[in-house]
Scaffold this motif. Structure first.
Motif, PDB file in Angstrom:
ATOM      1  N   PHE A 129       0.811  -1.219   0.000  1.00  0.00           N
ATOM      2  CA  PHE A 129       0.000   0.000   0.000  1.00  0.00           C
ATOM      3  C   PHE A 129       0.845   1.271   0.000  1.00  0.00           C
ATOM      4  O   PHE A 129       0.319   2.364   0.189  1.00  0.00           O
ATOM      5  N   ASN A 130       2.154   1.091  -0.207  1.00  0.00           N
ATOM      6  CA  ASN A 130       3.065   2.222  -0.396  1.00  0.00           C
ATOM      7  C   ASN A 130       2.844   3.289   0.676  1.00  0.00           C
ATOM      8  O   ASN A 130       2.664   4.480   0.382  1.00  0.00           O
ATOM      9  N   THR A 131       2.847   2.860   1.934  1.00  0.00           N
ATOM     10  CA  THR A 131       2.449   3.762   3.016  1.00  0.00           C
ATOM     11  C   THR A 131       3.404   4.942   3.207  1.00  0.00           C
ATOM     12  O   THR A 131       3.014   5.967   3.762  1.00  0.00           O
ATOM     13  N   LYS A 132       4.646   4.814   2.743  1.00  0.00           N
ATOM     14  CA  LYS A 132       5.579   5.933   2.894  1.00  0.00           C
ATOM     15  C   LYS A 132       5.185   7.124   2.033  1.00  0.00           C
ATOM     16  O   LYS A 132       5.420   8.274   2.395  1.00  0.00           O
ATOM     17  N   ARG A 133       4.583   6.851   0.877  1.00  0.00           N
ATOM     18  CA  ARG A 133       4.267   7.927  -0.062  1.00  0.00           C
ATOM     19  C   ARG A 133       2.775   8.195  -0.197  1.00  0.00           C
ATOM     20  O   ARG A 133       2.374   9.220  -0.743  1.00  0.00           O
ATOM     21  N   GLN A 166      -0.498   3.903  15.172  1.00  0.00           N
ATOM     22  CA  GLN A 166       0.538   4.667  14.492  1.00  0.00           C
ATOM     23  C   GLN A 166       0.268   6.163  14.655  1.00  0.00           C
ATOM     24  O   GLN A 166      -0.887   6.598  14.721  1.00  0.00           O
ATOM     25  N   THR A 167       1.316   6.954  14.719  1.00  0.00           N
ATOM     26  CA  THR A 167       1.140   8.400  14.869  1.00  0.00           C
ATOM     27  C   THR A 167       0.655   9.042  13.572  1.00  0.00           C
ATOM     28  O   THR A 167      -0.037  10.054  13.586  1.00  0.00           O
ATOM     29  N   ASP A 168       1.000   8.434  12.438  1.00  0.00           N
ATOM     30  CA  ASP A 168       0.597   8.951  11.131  1.00  0.00           C
ATOM     31  C   ASP A 168      -0.550   8.101  10.598  1.00  0.00           C
ATOM     32  O   ASP A 168      -0.417   6.888  10.442  1.00  0.00           O
ATOM     33  N   SER A 203      -6.161  -0.633   9.972  1.00  0.00           N
ATOM     34  CA  SER A 203      -7.386  -0.691  10.763  1.00  0.00           C
ATOM     35  C   SER A 203      -8.104  -2.014  10.514  1.00  0.00           C
ATOM     36  O   SER A 203      -8.050  -2.566   9.409  1.00  0.00           O
ATOM     37  N   PHE A 204      -8.806  -2.478  11.550  1.00  0.00           N
ATOM     38  CA  PHE A 204      -9.486  -3.766  11.471  1.00  0.00           C
ATOM     39  C   PHE A 204     -10.942  -3.624  11.890  1.00  0.00           C
ATOM     40  O   PHE A 204     -11.258  -2.990  12.894  1.00  0.00           O
ATOM     41  N   LYS A 205     -11.808  -4.241  11.099  1.00  0.00           N
ATOM     42  CA  LYS A 205     -13.243  -4.227  11.382  1.00  0.00           C
ATOM     43  C   LYS A 205     -13.665  -5.476  12.137  1.00  0.00           C
ATOM     44  O   LYS A 205     -14.412  -5.409  13.110  1.00  0.00           O
ATOM     45  N   ASN A 206     -13.210  -6.640  11.671  1.00  0.00           N
ATOM     46  CA  ASN A 206     -13.568  -7.916  12.287  1.00  0.00           C
ATOM     47  C   ASN A 206     -12.313  -8.739  12.548  1.00  0.00           C
ATOM     48  O   ASN A 206     -11.382  -8.738  11.740  1.00  0.00           O
ATOM     49  N   ILE A 207     -12.304  -9.435  13.677  1.00  0.00           N
ATOM     50  CA  ILE A 207     -11.251 -10.400  13.970  1.00  0.00           C
ATOM     51  C   ILE A 207     -11.925 -11.743  14.226  1.00  0.00           C
ATOM     52  O   ILE A 207     -12.666 -11.912  15.199  1.00  0.00           O
ATOM     53  N   GLN A 238      -6.598  -0.591  20.622  1.00  0.00           N
ATOM     54  CA  GLN A 238      -6.277   0.346  19.550  1.00  0.00           C
ATOM     55  C   GLN A 238      -7.395   0.496  18.523  1.00  0.00           C
ATOM     56  O   GLN A 238      -7.403   1.450  17.746  1.00  0.00           O
ATOM     57  N   HIS A 239      -8.327  -0.451  18.504  1.00  0.00           N
ATOM     58  CA  HIS A 239      -9.410  -0.418  17.511  1.00  0.00           C
ATOM     59  C   HIS A 239     -10.729  -0.630  18.259  1.00  0.00           C
ATOM     60  O   HIS A 239     -11.251  -1.746  18.324  1.00  0.00           O
ATOM     61  N   LYS A 240     -11.249   0.442  18.825  1.00  0.00           N
ATOM     62  CA  LYS A 240     -12.379   0.357  19.754  1.00  0.00           C
ATOM     63  C   LYS A 240     -13.615  -0.288  19.142  1.00  0.00           C
ATOM     64  O   LYS A 240     -14.413  -0.920  19.832  1.00  0.00           O
ATOM     65  N   ASN A 241     -13.802  -0.132  17.845  1.00  0.00           N
ATOM     66  CA  ASN A 241     -15.018  -0.650  17.210  1.00  0.00           C
ATOM     67  C   ASN A 241     -14.830  -2.021  16.574  1.00  0.00           C
ATOM     68  O   ASN A 241     -15.699  -2.489  15.841  1.00  0.00           O
ATOM     69  N   VAL A 242     -13.690  -2.656  16.847  1.00  0.00           N
ATOM     70  CA  VAL A 242     -13.443  -3.962  16.250  1.00  0.00           C
ATOM     71  C   VAL A 242     -14.436  -4.987  16.799  1.00  0.00           C
ATOM     72  O   VAL A 242     -14.856  -4.919  17.964  1.00  0.00           O
ATOM     73  N   ASN A 243     -14.818  -5.927  15.954  1.00  0.00           N
ATOM     74  CA  ASN A 243     -15.761  -6.974  16.349  1.00  0.00           C
ATOM     75  C   ASN A 243     -15.044  -8.322  16.343  1.00  0.00           C
ATOM     76  O   ASN A 243     -14.392  -8.684  15.368  1.00  0.00           O
TER      77      ASN A 243
END
Length: 508
Positions: A128-132, A162-164, A170-174, A233-238
């Motif tokens: 996902f080329n997160t640096k750019r 992450q700070t940025d 991010s995760f929706k379901n585990i 870290q992901h309050k709405n995760v299910n």
């Protein structure tokens, strides 16, 4: 019609089996049409436009359009782009462990296990080329097949805040197996005993149960702390257990007109009005074994898209495979195997073997697939009967260096080949495809660094399909002419009613 759709979308995807990007390069006074990059079936291609039209170039009477893909800008044949996304199953080289990234035709992203190190994190940052990138990666669903650290610990890196925001995953379901490994005597939770079998009653099935458990666990085990990191870290995760209770009622993680993700295991049992998972015994003796139980109750998923079927089976082992085959066939596979081994005549052995073959055939409608991930990294801890039921065209093994098991085991490789279908069996390995430099120049080492990465090519195995055609691709250790990928092609044969390998004449 398709071209208009691609224009409106502003993007498309590489056609089967691969696409080449070209551009004009100046060589002295000459301008040459030069190959720049190879794209795999299904690769995302951004179309570069002049207002509302393609930027076209005619070369040798063929029309090319200007695009950008895999960080490369150039031209591809206009006929080599399709409007629709396909299914991607990317087996990531996570070292010793499992890690798989699935992208559905609807652009849903699943991480199925994440290994035990930061390899999955580094792959996703590259992907996902997160640096750019100016935007965050997509939202993921996680599937943790079972509580072994070489399957779940890598998620800890992904769950971190992450700070940025452009670096945040991010995760929706585990989804998980329903088992949480705890500290203390009852590592997998409370049990009840019926006959000679202990059953785990303290399963964590619902989101409410998991959150209550994590919020009241105390210091917790490594497995619990990893899950708690996701919750913090992901309050709405299910959270949800990906388990199946009735073999006659299919259960799906995902069910769309294009793709189904069916749960085949673990299989829960109703014992004394409680939903349970049984304990599996140690290899020797008659004692319950935590390791074989948590491995054996791995989440088992079958992906079905069109005519193509893919099996992802975690770390299944012999008692688990016997239990699954018995549950889906109604035949006690373990007892029948012993009877065959103890048969006193050829005729008796044939009768028993015919019964075994019939039982295996009866479960193939559930377990037979075209492509399978080998269970437990190519361990010898498997049954031939289960491999016969799976009966794949190709198998992918996820294993790594620097481990004390010598995975994949030689007998495993031989048996996979024996029970695969087709004249040739195809076995792919992330470890075998990994390439490292034989020598490192001492003068090139940075004295400020504690360690240097020496991997030249990571052993990721790419499976791509539209439900009719399939490629399995692995990166060449070094280019062969303009080729950078080793691509194997498979196609649906209407006359034979099966997926089969297509000989391209380019193999070496």
């Amino acid at each position: 019609m398709e071209q208009q759709q691609i224009l409106q979308q502003g993007h498309g995807f590489a056609v089967y089996p691969a696409v080449k990007i070209f551009d004009e390069k100046t060589d002295g006074e000459k301008i040459k049409w030069t190959h720049l990059k190879n794209l795999l079936f299904g690769d995302f291609i951004r179309v570069l436009k002049d207002k509302d039209t393609f930027i076209e170039k005619i070369v040798k009477d063929e029309t090319y359009i200007k695009v950008r893909s895999r960080s490369c800008t150039g031209y591809i044949l206009k006929s080599k782009i399709r409007p629709d996304r396909i299914l991607e199953v990317n087996f990531i080289d996570v070292g010793q462990g499992d890690g798989c990234h699935v992208v559905t035709p609807d652009d849903q992203h699943y991480i199925i296990d994440a290994g035990g190190s930061d390899n999955m994190l580094r792959f996703l940052k590259w992907r996902f080329n997160t640096k750019r990138s100016q935007s965050a990666p997509p939202v993921f669903d996680a599937i943790i097949s079972h509580p072994d650290s070489d399957h779940y610990l890598g998620f800890g890196q992904l769950f971190k805040k992450q700070t940025d925001s452009t670096q945040q995953f991010s995760f929706k379901n585990i989804y998980h197996s329903g088992l949480v490994q705890r500290e203390g005597a009852d590592e997998l939770g409370a049990t009840i005993r019926v006959g000679n079998t202990n059953y785990i009653t303290e399963l964590v099935i619902t989101d409410q149960q998991m959150k209550a458990h994590l919020n009241n666990m105390g210091e917790g085990s490594l497995h619990e702390r990893t899950l708690k990191k996701a919750l913090d870290q992901h309050k709405n995760v299910n959270f949800s257990a990906a388990v199946r209770g009735n073999i006659n009622q299919p259960q799906y993680l995902l069910s769309t007109p294009e793709l189904k993700m069916e749960i085949l295991g673990p299989l829960t049992e109703d014992i004394q009005n409680q939903r349970t998972l049984r304990y599996f015994k140690a290899k020797t003796g008659n004692t319950d074994n935590v390791g074989r139980t948590k491995n054996g109750h791995s989440v088992v998923i079958k992906l079905v898209m069109g005519h193509v079927r893919v099996l992802l089976g975690g770390d299944l082992n012999p008692p688990a495979e016997d239990f699954l085959l018995q549950s889906y066939s109604g035949i006690d596979i373990a007892t029948l195997r012993k009877q065959i081994q103890n048969a006193t005549s050829a005729s008796q052995k044939k009768i028993l073997q015919d019964q075994m073959n019939a039982a295996i055939d009866s479960v193939k409608k559930h377990f037979q697939v075209d492509f399978a991930k080998c269970c437990h990294h190519g361990s010898s801890d498997f049954t031939s009967e289960f491999l016969q039921a799976v009966n794949p065209l190709a198998t992918v093994i996820s294993s790594g260096d620097d481990e004390p098991h010598c995975h994949p085991r030689p007998d495993t490789l031989g048996t996979i080949g024996k029970y695969s279908r087709g004249e040739r069996s195809y076995i792919f390995s992330t470890e075998l495809m990994r390439s490292s430099k034989e020598f490192i120049k001492i003068k090139d080492l940075d004295p400020k660094k504690e360690k240097e990465r020496i991997v030249t090519v990571y052993g990721m195995i790419n499976l791509r399909t539209d439900g009719q055609k399939v490629i399995i691709a692995q990166k060449l250790e070094r280019p062969r002419g303009t080729q950078t990928w080793d691509i194997h092609q498979f196609e649906w044969n209407d006359q034979l009613n099966t997926i089969e390998r297509v000989e391209t004449g380019s193999d070496s």
